[in-house]
Design a protein around this motif. Structure first.
Motif, PDB file in Angstrom:
ATOM      1  N   ASN A 289       0.863  -1.173   0.000  1.00  0.00           N
ATOM      2  CA  ASN A 289       0.000   0.000   0.000  1.00  0.00           C
ATOM      3  C   ASN A 289       0.905   1.230   0.000  1.00  0.00           C
ATOM      4  N   ILE A 290       0.778   2.075  -1.029  1.00  0.00           N
ATOM      5  CA  ILE A 290       1.618   3.276  -1.127  1.00  0.00           C
ATOM      6  C   ILE A 290       1.039   4.364  -0.234  1.00  0.00           C
ATOM      7  N   LEU A 291       1.829   4.808   0.754  1.00  0.00           N
ATOM      8  CA  LEU A 291       1.397   5.817   1.707  1.00  0.00           C
ATOM      9  C   LEU A 291       1.841   7.225   1.295  1.00  0.00           C
ATOM     10  N   ALA A 292       2.995   7.306   0.646  1.00  0.00           N
ATOM     11  CA  ALA A 292       3.520   8.600   0.199  1.00  0.00           C
ATOM     12  C   ALA A 292       4.550   8.332  -0.883  1.00  0.00           C
ATOM     13  N   GLY A 293       4.741   9.276  -1.773  1.00  0.00           N
ATOM     14  CA  GLY A 293       5.725   9.051  -2.823  1.00  0.00           C
ATOM     15  C   GLY A 293       5.980  10.282  -3.655  1.00  0.00           C
ATOM     16  N   ARG A 294       7.152  10.285  -4.291  1.00  0.00           N
ATOM     17  CA  ARG A 294       7.528  11.396  -5.148  1.00  0.00           C
ATOM     18  C   ARG A 294       8.606  10.942  -6.108  1.00  0.00           C
ATOM     19  N   ILE A 295       8.517  11.404  -7.353  1.00  0.00           N
ATOM     20  CA  ILE A 295       9.588  11.237  -8.333  1.00  0.00           C
ATOM     21  C   ILE A 295       9.986  12.624  -8.801  1.00  0.00           C
ATOM     22  N   ASP A 296      11.276  12.912  -8.765  1.00  0.00           N
ATOM     23  CA  ASP A 296      11.745  14.246  -9.132  1.00  0.00           C
ATOM     24  C   ASP A 296      13.222  14.148  -9.504  1.00  0.00           C
ATOM     25  N   ARG A 297      13.912  15.267  -9.464  1.00  0.00           N
ATOM     26  CA  ARG A 297      15.341  15.286  -9.771  1.00  0.00           C
ATOM     27  C   ARG A 297      16.098  16.052  -8.697  1.00  0.00           C
ATOM     28  N   ILE A 298      17.306  15.582  -8.407  1.00  0.00           N
ATOM     29  CA  ILE A 298      18.265  16.331  -7.619  1.00  0.00           C
ATOM     30  C   ILE A 298      19.338  16.773  -8.596  1.00  0.00           C
ATOM     31  N   LYS A 299      19.342  18.053  -8.885  1.00  0.00           N
ATOM     32  CA  LYS A 299      20.153  18.614  -9.954  1.00  0.00           C
ATOM     33  C   LYS A 299      19.807  17.881 -11.250  1.00  0.00           C
ATOM     34  N   ASP A 300      20.709  17.076 -11.805  1.00  0.00           N
ATOM     35  CA  ASP A 300      20.412  16.398 -13.071  1.00  0.00           C
ATOM     36  C   ASP A 300      20.064  14.918 -12.893  1.00  0.00           C
ATOM     37  N   THR A 301      20.013  14.442 -11.668  1.00  0.00           N
ATOM     38  CA  THR A 301      19.819  13.018 -11.411  1.00  0.00           C
ATOM     39  C   THR A 301      18.396  12.719 -10.948  1.00  0.00           C
ATOM     40  N   PRO A 302      17.683  11.815 -11.660  1.00  0.00           N
ATOM     41  CA  PRO A 302      16.331  11.466 -11.208  1.00  0.00           C
ATOM     42  C   PRO A 302      16.377  10.647  -9.915  1.00  0.00           C
ATOM     43  N   TYR A 303      15.358  10.807  -9.100  1.00  0.00           N
ATOM     44  CA  TYR A 303      15.244  10.004  -7.886  1.00  0.00           C
ATOM     45  C   TYR A 303      13.767   9.762  -7.624  1.00  0.00           C
ATOM     46  N   GLY A 304      13.513   8.751  -6.828  1.00  0.00           N
ATOM     47  CA  GLY A 304      12.161   8.478  -6.382  1.00  0.00           C
ATOM     48  C   GLY A 304      12.185   8.004  -4.940  1.00  0.00           C
ATOM     49  N   GLN A 305      11.192   8.366  -4.172  1.00  0.00           N
ATOM     50  CA  GLN A 305      11.037   7.847  -2.815  1.00  0.00           C
ATOM     51  C   GLN A 305       9.582   7.437  -2.615  1.00  0.00           C
ATOM     52  N   LEU A 306       9.406   6.233  -2.135  1.00  0.00           N
ATOM     53  CA  LEU A 306       8.077   5.724  -1.830  1.00  0.00           C
ATOM     54  C   LEU A 306       8.053   5.224  -0.394  1.00  0.00           C
ATOM     55  N   THR A 307       7.016   5.588   0.318  1.00  0.00           N
ATOM     56  CA  THR A 307       6.782   4.996   1.631  1.00  0.00           C
ATOM     57  C   THR A 307       5.618   4.034   1.452  1.00  0.00           C
ATOM     58  N   ILE A 308       5.882   2.744   1.724  1.00  0.00           N
ATOM     59  CA  ILE A 308       4.861   1.725   1.478  1.00  0.00           C
ATOM     60  C   ILE A 308       4.710   0.824   2.697  1.00  0.00           C
ATOM     61  N   ALA A 309       3.531   0.240   2.804  1.00  0.00           N
ATOM     62  CA  ALA A 309       3.272  -0.763   3.841  1.00  0.00           C
ATOM     63  C   ALA A 309       3.213  -2.130   3.168  1.00  0.00           C
ATOM     64  N   LEU A 310       4.058  -3.056   3.629  1.00  0.00           N
ATOM     65  CA  LEU A 310       4.117  -4.405   3.070  1.00  0.00           C
ATOM     66  C   LEU A 310       3.370  -5.363   3.990  1.00  0.00           C
ATOM     67  N   SER A 311       2.577  -6.259   3.401  1.00  0.00           N
ATOM     68  CA  SER A 311       1.866  -7.264   4.200  1.00  0.00           C
ATOM     69  C   SER A 311       1.697  -8.529   3.376  1.00  0.00           C
ATOM     70  N   GLY A 312       1.502  -9.650   4.086  1.00  0.00           N
ATOM     71  CA  GLY A 312       1.325 -10.929   3.407  1.00  0.00           C
ATOM     72  C   GLY A 312       2.601 -11.405   2.740  1.00  0.00           C
ATOM     73  N   GLY A 313       2.598 -12.614   2.207  1.00  0.00           N
ATOM     74  CA  GLY A 313       3.737 -13.141   1.468  1.00  0.00           C
ATOM     75  C   GLY A 313       5.020 -13.165   2.273  1.00  0.00           C
ATOM     76  N   ASP A 314       6.171 -13.142   1.561  1.00  0.00           N
ATOM     77  CA  ASP A 314       7.486 -13.198   2.194  1.00  0.00           C
ATOM     78  C   ASP A 314       8.080 -11.792   2.202  1.00  0.00           C
ATOM     79  N   ILE A 315       7.805 -11.060   3.272  1.00  0.00           N
ATOM     80  CA  ILE A 315       8.235  -9.662   3.350  1.00  0.00           C
ATOM     81  C   ILE A 315       9.760  -9.559   3.379  1.00  0.00           C
ATOM     82  N   ALA A 316      10.416 -10.445   4.125  1.00  0.00           N
ATOM     83  CA  ALA A 316      11.874 -10.401   4.207  1.00  0.00           C
ATOM     84  C   ALA A 316      12.490 -10.596   2.826  1.00  0.00           C
ATOM     85  N   GLN A 317      11.933 -11.513   2.052  1.00  0.00           N
ATOM     86  CA  GLN A 317      12.444 -11.748   0.706  1.00  0.00           C
ATOM     87  C   GLN A 317      12.214 -10.518  -0.186  1.00  0.00           C
ATOM     88  N   ALA A 318      11.082  -9.868  -0.017  1.00  0.00           N
ATOM     89  CA  ALA A 318      10.785  -8.661  -0.789  1.00  0.00           C
ATOM     90  C   ALA A 318      11.791  -7.559  -0.485  1.00  0.00           C
TER      91      ALA A 318
END
Length: 333
Positions: A289-318
């Motif tokens: 579940n995506i709680l917050a996120g942004r894609i942008d640039r720092i100077k000329d370099t693209p970056y992305g940050q996502l805050t997500i909640a993981l549940s079910g399945g193999d979370i450690a493997q993810a």
């Protein structure tokens, strides 16, 4: 190129005030270095020690390995010719034309008339103001005034350009154009630029490294990517949240309602655009579940940050899969 060794500044008075606590800092040749802080943090004091408009109360200022802390007379004048400066409120001479404002430091340096006129023409072309040479400051927009200030600061071919809140009096669109111009000057002339601001967005757009000041203390420094994406000090975190237009209380409320393991994923470069989330979810059976996120640039370099909640399945493997793909994973508490 520039090194501060234990530099501090006290202002005398009935109750002496320490405006800047001891700072150790180095600024490399050809980089754009930002200093950020709220009002009263000491950033203007720090900037003005670099050309000795403010004399340090202690510590040493070195330029290319030479101690210039006590420079005066001809040595001080030579130092200031190497260090141009632009100001928040432009500081143009209202009774002189654009061309005369740019010519002023050249006249003070005794530049021959023919060389002076050629240099002024060249500088106005570089900042896009040749058509405004005979206008007066009152006839210009804020962005045009700042471009005159930049041209004037470059007149004597300095090695360093100091920017004292150079964009804070400008609207967002004009700010972007002035920052673009500063970036071009840095790349094309190899100019070292030191700018102070209270806006992390300015730092993100144009700087290579940044120092964060709080109440006269240097509380954090490093590359813009590291400081912006992984702030360590509370002051820095507040600046980042402001730049991202995030309300900290609302974010905390959203995180408190989330179930599962909450992590922040940081992508840099081309990894920003890779379809990694879906691939990892399918491979490990996790839901996200995506709680917050942004894609942008720092100077000329693209970056992305996502805050997500993981549940079910193999979370450690993810989490391992994200890390193996070059994504930084941090637990959010």
């Amino acid at each position: 190129m520039i090194e501060l060794q234990g530099v501090y500044k006290d202002y005398a008075g009935a109750a002496p005030v320490r405006a800047l606590h001891p700072v150790d800092l180095s600024i490399g040749r050809g980089e754009v270095f930002g200093v950020i802080g709220h009002s009263g943090a000491g950033k203007s004091t720090l900037l003005r020690t670099l050309n000795l408009l403010e004399r340090p109360s202690g510590g040493r200022l070195l330029i290319e390995g030479r101690d210039v802390t006590s420079a005066d007379g001809d040595d001080l004048r030579a130092l200031r010719r190497r260090i141009g400066m632009i100001f928040q409120h432009f500081n143009l001479l209202s009774s002189k034309t654009v061309a005369q404002n740019v010519a002023f430091p050249l006249k003070l340096a005794g530049t021959p008339r023919a060389d002076l006129e050629r240099r002024v023409h060249e500088l106005l072309g570089r900042v896009g103001l040749q058509a405004h040479a005979d206008k007066y400051p009152a006839q210009l927009s804020g962005g045009q005034k700042q471009r005159v200030g930049i041209a004037r600061a470059l007149a004597n071919r300095p090695d360093v350009l100091l920017c004292d809140e150079a964009t804070s009096a400008l609207d967002p669109e004009t700010t972007a154009s002035v920052l673009q111009l500063l970036g071009e000057l840095n790349r094309e002339l190899g100019l070292t630029i030191v700018l102070i601001t209270h806006e992390m967005e300015v730092i993100r757009r144009v700087c290579d490294r940044v120092a964060v000041l709080d109440a006269g203390w240097l509380v954090e420094s490093g590359t813009v990517a590291d400081v912006f994406l992984h702030p360590q000090h509370a002051t820095t975190r507040r600046f980042v949240l402001e730049a991202e237009h995030v309300d900290e209380r609302e974010l905390r409320a959203d995180l408190a309602r989330a179930s599962g393991r909450v992590v922040r994923l940081t992508f840099r470069g081309e990894a920003t655009y890779a379809p990694l989330l879906g691939r990892v979810a399918r491979a490990t059976g996790v839901d996200y579940n995506i709680l917050a996120g942004r894609i942008d640039r720092i100077k000329d370099t693209p970056y992305g940050q996502l805050t997500i909640a993981l549940s079910g399945g193999d979370i450690a493997q993810a989490v391992r899969a994200f890390a193996e793909a070059g994504v930084r994973v941090e637990d959010v508490t």
